[in-house]
Design a protein around this motif. Structure first.
Motif, mmCIF file in Angstrom:
data_model
loop_
_atom_site.group_PDB
_atom_site.id
_atom_site.type_symbol
_atom_site.label_atom_id
_atom_site.label_comp_id
_atom_site.label_asym_id
_atom_site.label_seq_id
_atom_site.Cartn_x
_atom_site.Cartn_y
_atom_site.Cartn_z
ATOM 1 N N TYR B 36 0.854 -1.180 0.000
ATOM 2 C CA TYR B 36 0.000 0.000 0.000
ATOM 3 C C TYR B 36 0.891 1.231 0.000
ATOM 4 O O TYR B 36 2.042 1.203 0.445
ATOM 5 C CB TYR B 36 -0.890 0.040 1.255
ATOM 6 N N GLN B 38 0.879 5.300 1.268
ATOM 7 C CA GLN B 38 0.175 6.267 2.113
ATOM 8 C C GLN B 38 0.863 7.620 1.988
ATOM 9 O O GLN B 38 2.049 7.770 2.309
ATOM 10 C CB GLN B 38 0.148 5.815 3.576
ATOM 11 N N ARG B 41 -0.745 12.016 6.062
ATOM 12 C CA ARG B 41 -2.058 12.286 6.677
ATOM 13 C C ARG B 41 -3.230 11.869 5.777
ATOM 14 O O ARG B 41 -4.326 12.417 5.887
ATOM 15 C CB ARG B 41 -2.171 13.752 7.071
ATOM 16 N N LYS B 42 -2.980 10.906 4.904
ATOM 17 C CA LYS B 42 -4.047 10.387 4.054
ATOM 18 C C LYS B 42 -4.269 8.908 4.352
ATOM 19 O O LYS B 42 -3.531 8.298 5.119
ATOM 20 C CB LYS B 42 -3.666 10.544 2.571
ATOM 21 N N GLU B 43 -5.287 8.347 3.700
ATOM 22 C CA GLU B 43 -5.575 6.947 3.898
ATOM 23 C C GLU B 43 -4.628 6.067 3.090
ATOM 24 O O GLU B 43 -4.095 6.488 2.063
ATOM 25 C CB GLU B 43 -7.036 6.648 3.516
ATOM 26 N N PRO B 44 -4.416 4.821 3.532
ATOM 27 C CA PRO B 44 -3.635 3.887 2.724
ATOM 28 C C PRO B 44 -4.384 3.546 1.447
ATOM 29 O O PRO B 44 -5.602 3.375 1.456
ATOM 30 C CB PRO B 44 -3.525 2.641 3.622
ATOM 31 N N LEU B 46 -4.177 0.893 -1.992
ATOM 32 C CA LEU B 46 -3.535 -0.290 -2.535
ATOM 33 C C LEU B 46 -2.685 0.064 -3.742
ATOM 34 O O LEU B 46 -3.167 0.661 -4.696
ATOM 35 C CB LEU B 46 -4.590 -1.330 -2.926
ATOM 36 N N LEU B 87 3.759 0.884 2.513
ATOM 37 C CA LEU B 87 3.356 0.003 3.597
ATOM 38 C C LEU B 87 3.312 -1.437 3.113
ATOM 39 O O LEU B 87 2.622 -1.747 2.129
ATOM 40 C CB LEU B 87 1.960 0.391 4.120
ATOM 41 N N LYS B 91 -2.384 -10.108 4.967
ATOM 42 C CA LYS B 91 -3.746 -10.397 5.418
ATOM 43 C C LYS B 91 -3.671 -11.275 6.656
ATOM 44 O O LYS B 91 -2.902 -12.235 6.713
ATOM 45 C CB LYS B 91 -4.531 -11.100 4.325
ATOM 46 N N ASN B 98 -9.034 -8.955 7.601
ATOM 47 C CA ASN B 98 -8.356 -7.840 8.248
ATOM 48 C C ASN B 98 -6.883 -7.843 7.885
ATOM 49 O O ASN B 98 -6.293 -8.889 7.611
ATOM 50 C CB ASN B 98 -8.538 -7.880 9.763
ATOM 51 N N LEU B 99 -6.313 -6.657 7.835
ATOM 52 C CA LEU B 99 -4.961 -6.462 7.342
ATOM 53 C C LEU B 99 -4.012 -6.129 8.475
ATOM 54 O O LEU B 99 -4.370 -5.418 9.416
ATOM 55 C CB LEU B 99 -4.956 -5.328 6.311
ATOM 56 N N PHE B 101 -0.468 -4.319 9.089
ATOM 57 C CA PHE B 101 0.395 -3.357 8.417
ATOM 58 C C PHE B 101 1.780 -3.319 9.041
ATOM 59 O O PHE B 101 1.936 -3.404 10.264
ATOM 60 C CB PHE B 101 -0.207 -1.950 8.532
ATOM 61 N N GLY B 102 2.784 -3.150 8.178
ATOM 62 C CA GLY B 102 4.078 -2.730 8.670
ATOM 63 C C GLY B 102 4.038 -1.240 8.952
ATOM 64 O O GLY B 102 3.080 -0.541 8.587
ATOM 65 N N LYS B 103 5.085 -0.756 9.558
ATOM 66 C CA LYS B 103 5.121 0.656 9.923
ATOM 67 C C LYS B 103 5.375 1.548 8.709
ATOM 68 O O LYS B 103 5.077 2.736 8.747
ATOM 69 C CB LYS B 103 6.186 0.884 10.988
#
Lengths: 114, 111
Positions: B36, B38, B41-44, B46, B87, B91, B98-99, B101-103
């Motif tokens: 992903y 990002q 300050r926005k959404e992730p 794909l 990112l 899964k 649900n996912l 996430f790495g940092k």
């Protein structure tokens, strides 16, 4: 292009107050999720919701949190008594029912607890 | 051990450079993998799914090594607009999609 919408974009609340974050998932999606991202940290799964019930939740999603789908379109996250550490970006996501389909994220609600 | 680990960066590269991101995951039973993107300050969003045989989408190539539990993303001919945090996402095992996430690894492409 269909999208997940979240309101409000920014919410400031006093510690101890209840907040409700709202999401309108994409209309033909059946799986719904809430994630949060504390500033500077990773995105963390909170809860998944399917068939009008919670299907999975993380350790973060304790008794202070609840989710609801009050009508056919909205999906809400309620935090009963907010704490300073609840300050974060909260993302709603939804996914179509087919296996392997991607989750679409809303633009997020920035929650600031003061 | 963290579930999904990434080099935090930042990676500062000139336009046109090739840059590689690496990621490891802890659950050997994981079946689905993604990259992903990002923006601040926005959404992730794909970028691409990662398949066992490796896959390419334009300037982006993703690889998966199940034996090493390792995922990579290669960006060729990087553009200013590629500047973002990348990112690595796996899964979760529960079957509900649900996912985890790495940092993220921050990339800054400079002119």
């Amino acid at each position: 292009e269909p999208e997940v919408t979240q309101t409000p974009s920014h919410q400031v609340t006093q510690m101890g107050q209840e907040v409700i974050l709202r999401c309108v998932p994409i209309s033909n999606h059946l799986y719904f999720y809430w994630y949060r991202q504390i500033l500077g940290q990773k995105v963390e799964f909170l809860v998944s919701f399917y068939n009008n019930e919670i299907s999975e939740k993380s350790e973060i999603f304790d008794d202070q949190f609840s989710v609801e789908r009050p009508d056919g379109s909205n999906f809400t996250l309620k935090i009963r008594s907010t704490k300073l550490e609840d300050s974060a970006m909260y993302f709603c996501a939804s996914r179509a029912p087919s296996q392997g389909t991607e989750a679409f994220f809303g633009q997020g609600t920035r929650l600031t607890v003061v | 051990r963290k579930e999904v680990e990434q080099d935090p960066g930042p990676f500062n590269v000139p336009e046109g450079a090739t840059v590689a991101f690496n990621c490891t995951y802890s659950n050997s039973a994981s079946q689905s993998f993604f990259w992903y993107r990002q923006d601040c300050r926005k959404e992730p969003k794909l970028l691409m799914s990662v398949y066992s045989s490796g896959n390419e989408d334009g300037r982006f190539t993703a690889q998966l090594n199940r034996a090493s539990q390792y995922i990579s993303l290669l960006i060729r001919d990087s553009k200013l607009s590629d500047s973002a945090t990348y990112l690595c996402v796996v899964k979760g095992p529960g079957g509900q999609g649900n996912l985890i996430f790495g940092k993220g690894t921050k990339l800054s492409v400079k002119p």
